[in-house]
Design a protein around this motif. Structure first.
Motif, PDB file in Angstrom:
ATOM      1  N   PRO A 125      13.741 -46.022  11.778  1.00 24.72           N
ATOM      2  CA  PRO A 125      12.344 -46.185  11.462  1.00 24.72           C
ATOM      3  C   PRO A 125      11.508 -46.178  12.828  1.00 24.72           C
ATOM      4  O   PRO A 125      11.979 -46.601  14.187  1.00 24.72           O
ATOM      5  CB  PRO A 125      11.992 -47.370  10.935  1.00 24.72           C
ATOM      6  N   TRP A 126      10.268 -45.639  12.917  1.00 27.43           N
ATOM      7  CA  TRP A 126       9.384 -45.246  13.947  1.00 27.43           C
ATOM      8  C   TRP A 126       8.818 -46.717  14.427  1.00 27.43           C
ATOM      9  O   TRP A 126       8.583 -47.502  13.281  1.00 27.43           O
ATOM     10  CB  TRP A 126       8.214 -44.373  13.608  1.00 27.43           C
ATOM     11  N   PRO A 127       8.588 -47.034  15.717  1.00 28.62           N
ATOM     12  CA  PRO A 127       8.239 -48.338  16.040  1.00 28.62           C
ATOM     13  C   PRO A 127       6.549 -48.395  15.372  1.00 28.62           C
ATOM     14  O   PRO A 127       5.841 -47.417  14.979  1.00 28.62           O
ATOM     15  CB  PRO A 127       8.072 -48.228  17.431  1.00 28.62           C
TER      16      PRO A 127
END
Length: 62
Positions: free
Chosen positions: A43-45
């Motif tokens: 997942p993207w930060p």
């Protein structure tokens, strides 16, 4: 060397690299699908918080 032949050689080399990487990526996802594990990207930060609107900021006047 002729600039056109250098340009064509570079384009051909990049094309081969892109095709091989796409084939390797496809093979890797097909292999993980056979094992029963789906490929899930990390997942993207979380993005940084939004700055305060200009009406809420203070202005130092001298």
């Amino acid at each position: 060397m002729d600039p056109l032949s250098v340009c064509l050689a570079v384009l051909a080399a990049w094309s081969v690299v892109l095709l091989l990487s796409a084939a390797a990526r496809r093979r890797a996802t097909a292999g993980s699908a056979r094992l029963g594990t789906a490929y899930a990207p990390a997942p993207w930060p979380a993005p940084p918080p939004r700055p305060a609107p200009p009406t809420r900021t203070t202005v130092l006047r001298l």
